[in-house]
Design an enzyme around this catalytic site. Structure first.
Site, mmCIF file in Angstrom:
data_model
loop_
_atom_site.group_PDB
_atom_site.id
_atom_site.type_symbol
_atom_site.label_atom_id
_atom_site.label_comp_id
_atom_site.label_asym_id
_atom_site.label_seq_id
_atom_site.Cartn_x
_atom_site.Cartn_y
_atom_site.Cartn_z
ATOM 1 N N ASN A 102 5.526 3.202 -1.298
ATOM 2 C CA ASN A 102 6.850 2.863 -0.779
ATOM 3 C C ASN A 102 7.844 3.997 -0.999
ATOM 4 O OD1 ASN A 102 5.725 0.484 -0.105
ATOM 5 N ND2 ASN A 102 6.651 -0.705 -1.759
ATOM 6 N N HIS A 119 4.084 8.826 -0.755
ATOM 7 C CA HIS A 119 4.562 9.041 0.607
ATOM 8 C C HIS A 119 5.998 9.553 0.617
ATOM 9 C CE1 HIS A 119 1.327 6.109 2.380
ATOM 10 N NE2 HIS A 119 0.832 7.223 1.900
ATOM 11 N N CYS A 127 15.514 20.781 4.126
ATOM 12 C CA CYS A 127 15.347 21.595 5.316
ATOM 13 C C CYS A 127 13.931 22.154 5.316
ATOM 14 C CB CYS A 127 16.362 22.741 5.315
ATOM 15 S SG CYS A 127 16.104 23.876 6.693
ATOM 16 N N CYS A 130 14.217 26.381 5.480
ATOM 17 C CA CYS A 130 14.606 27.235 4.345
ATOM 18 C C CYS A 130 14.487 26.517 3.000
ATOM 19 C CB CYS A 130 16.022 27.778 4.537
ATOM 20 S SG CYS A 130 17.325 26.553 4.249
ATOM 21 N N CYS A 156 20.966 27.200 7.127
ATOM 22 C CA CYS A 156 20.301 27.871 8.253
ATOM 23 C C CYS A 156 20.459 27.145 9.585
ATOM 24 C CB CYS A 156 18.820 28.090 7.940
ATOM 25 S SG CYS A 156 17.831 26.582 8.054
ATOM 26 N N GLY A 193 0.310 -5.707 -2.625
ATOM 27 C CA GLY A 193 1.031 -5.560 -1.359
ATOM 28 C C GLY A 193 0.663 -4.345 -0.542
ATOM 29 N N ALA A 237 3.675 -11.849 -4.213
ATOM 30 C CA ALA A 237 3.657 -10.922 -5.346
ATOM 31 C C ALA A 237 4.664 -11.314 -6.433
ATOM 32 C CB ALA A 237 3.942 -9.506 -4.841
HETATM 33 P P1 NAD Z 1 0.894 -2.690 5.023
HETATM 34 O O1 NAD Z 1 2.005 -3.196 5.879
HETATM 35 O O2 NAD Z 1 -0.254 -2.058 5.700
HETATM 36 O O3 NAD Z 1 0.311 -3.909 4.156
HETATM 37 C C1 NAD Z 1 1.156 -4.761 3.440
HETATM 38 C C2 NAD Z 1 0.301 -5.747 2.678
HETATM 39 O O4 NAD Z 1 1.146 -6.491 1.822
HETATM 40 C C3 NAD Z 1 -0.442 -6.747 3.570
HETATM 41 O O5 NAD Z 1 -1.751 -6.898 3.073
HETATM 42 C C4 NAD Z 1 0.347 -8.054 3.382
HETATM 43 O O6 NAD Z 1 -0.479 -9.192 3.431
HETATM 44 C C5 NAD Z 1 0.869 -7.872 1.979
HETATM 45 N N1 NAD Z 1 2.096 -8.602 1.677
HETATM 46 C C6 NAD Z 1 3.232 -8.714 2.411
HETATM 47 N N2 NAD Z 1 4.160 -9.427 1.732
HETATM 48 C C7 NAD Z 1 3.579 -9.790 0.555
HETATM 49 C C8 NAD Z 1 4.012 -10.534 -0.569
HETATM 50 N N3 NAD Z 1 5.236 -11.061 -0.638
HETATM 51 N N4 NAD Z 1 3.165 -10.702 -1.610
HETATM 52 C C9 NAD Z 1 1.903 -10.191 -1.575
HETATM 53 N N5 NAD Z 1 1.440 -9.475 -0.523
HETATM 54 C C10 NAD Z 1 2.268 -9.266 0.520
HETATM 55 O O7 NAD Z 1 1.540 -1.730 3.930
HETATM 56 P P2 NAD Z 1 0.918 -0.476 3.137
HETATM 57 O O8 NAD Z 1 -0.488 -0.735 2.750
HETATM 58 O O9 NAD Z 1 1.937 -0.114 2.122
HETATM 59 O O10 NAD Z 1 0.845 0.728 4.171
HETATM 60 C C11 NAD Z 1 1.795 1.010 5.103
HETATM 61 C C12 NAD Z 1 2.734 2.185 4.916
HETATM 62 O O11 NAD Z 1 3.969 1.586 4.952
HETATM 63 C C13 NAD Z 1 2.803 2.962 3.686
HETATM 64 O O12 NAD Z 1 2.661 4.272 4.092
HETATM 65 C C14 NAD Z 1 4.252 2.838 3.161
HETATM 66 O O13 NAD Z 1 4.719 4.127 2.839
HETATM 67 C C15 NAD Z 1 4.994 2.340 4.340
HETATM 68 N N6 NAD Z 1 6.101 1.372 4.227
HETATM 69 C C16 NAD Z 1 6.932 1.347 3.146
HETATM 70 C C17 NAD Z 1 7.953 0.404 3.068
HETATM 71 C C18 NAD Z 1 8.854 0.434 1.874
HETATM 72 O O14 NAD Z 1 9.089 1.490 1.298
HETATM 73 N N7 NAD Z 1 9.357 -0.741 1.458
HETATM 74 C C19 NAD Z 1 8.113 -0.550 4.088
HETATM 75 C C20 NAD Z 1 7.251 -0.502 5.194
HETATM 76 C C21 NAD Z 1 6.238 0.455 5.249
#
Ligand code: NAD
Length: 255
Positions: A102, A119, A127, A130, A156, A193, A237
């Site tokens: 996240n 990520h 930038c 530079c 830049c 998650g 979660a």
């Molecule tokens: P994903 O969307 O592929 O999977 C999310 C998972 O979390 C699913 O399996 C879903 O069932 C589960 N989930 C959703 N709500 C839940 C809860 N309350 N309790 C338990 N499980 C729950 O996400 P990913 O695997 O992180 O991959 C996707 C990409 O998304 C990553 O690269 C991430 O950087 C990016 N992303 C980040 C954010 C953030 O920073 N909050 C938000 C969206 C996407």
């Protein structure tokens, strides 16, 4: 087979070096949609359009039209019970390292220290030409002051990007190495998650299992690793991890 928070607490209590890997699902209870669930972000937007280096380079106005309001949205939400429970597991010494996909900084705001952000994160802007860095506040101020909404480097003139890694951008080497080193030390990895569909993080459970460690998964939907884990939890979660902390603190659930 579905396990309980007590099973998870017991696994963590018996671990020598437990790590946690989180994904977008740890933040959905804060109001941030994940990517792949129903109603998730990618139902509304094409990731290759709005979150790609190709768009950043060829159409920065389109790129920033999506990302500028998203920064405000991410800044307006609060950490939820899952972030707080993970921070508590770290304070208790039960969890040794936290790896997150996240970019929302909610783990840090809940008190987790040193999360490995594989990520990138929303902590800054930079930038690509530079390497000049600006704070997130400066990045937003530059975007808001620009006629076309595109923040530009004061050194830049090139368009600035946030610290979030985009599709088509190299992964941050130091963080990926740190994540793999953490997994290499771990005898238990708890995934919260994440659909475990995004490489290279999707390889971490295999590394731990391959060395004889154990995998626990807590997500609402299926993952490719479900048949190889020791503990599989399908709940929300926030509730499950709060209960897990309660078991570890006093051996009982508080609900
Ligand atoms: P994903 O969307 O592929 O999977 C999310 C998972 O979390 C699913 O399996 C879903 O069932 C589960 N989930 C959703 N709500 C839940 C809860 N309350 N309790 C338990 N499980 C729950 O996400 P990913 O695997 O992180 O991959 C996707 C990409 O998304 C990553 O690269 C991430 O950087 C990016 N992303 C980040 C954010 C953030 O920073 N909050 C938000 C969206 C996407």
């Amino acid at each position: 087979m579905s396990h309980t928070a007590r099973d998870l607490a017991e696994l963590l209590a018996g671990a020598e070096h437990a790590i946690v890997l989180t994904g977008a699902g740890v933040s959905t209870e804060s109001g941030i949609p994940d990517f792949r669930s129903a109603g998730g972000l990618w139902e509304e937007y094409d990731p290759m359009e709005v979150a790609s280096m190709a768009t950043f380079m060829s159409n920065p106005e389109r790129f920033w039209r999506f990302h500028r309001p998203r920064i405000d949205m991410l800044g307006s939400v609060e950490p939820n019970a899952a972030h707080h429970a993970i921070a508590e597991l770290q304070r208790m010494g039960v969890v040794h390292e936290l790896i997150t996909q996240n970019i929302d900084r909610l783990h840090a705001r809940a008190g987790s220290e040193g999360a490995i952000e594989v990520h990138g994160s929303l902590s800054h802007g930079r930038c690509l030409r530079c390497e000049h860095r600006v704070t997130l506040e400066e990045l937003c101020a530059l975007a808001d002051a620009a006629d076309d909404g595109v923040p530009r480097c004061e050194k830049c003139g090139f368009q600035l990007k946030s610290g979030v890694i985009m599709f088509g951008e190299p992964m941050p080497e130091a963080e990926i190495n740190a994540a793999y080193l953490a997994a290499d030390r771990a005898d238990v990895v708890l995934v919260v998650g994440s659909s475990l569909q995004v490489a290279p993080v999707s390889g971490l459970p295999g590394l731990v299992i391959g060395r004889g460690g154990q995998l626990a998964i807590l997500t609402e939907s299926e993952t490719p690793w479900d048949d190889r884990c020791s503990i599989r939890l399908h709940g929300r979660a926030g509730a499950v991890l709060t209960e897990t902390v309660s078991f570890l603190q006093d051996g009982s659930s508080r609900d």
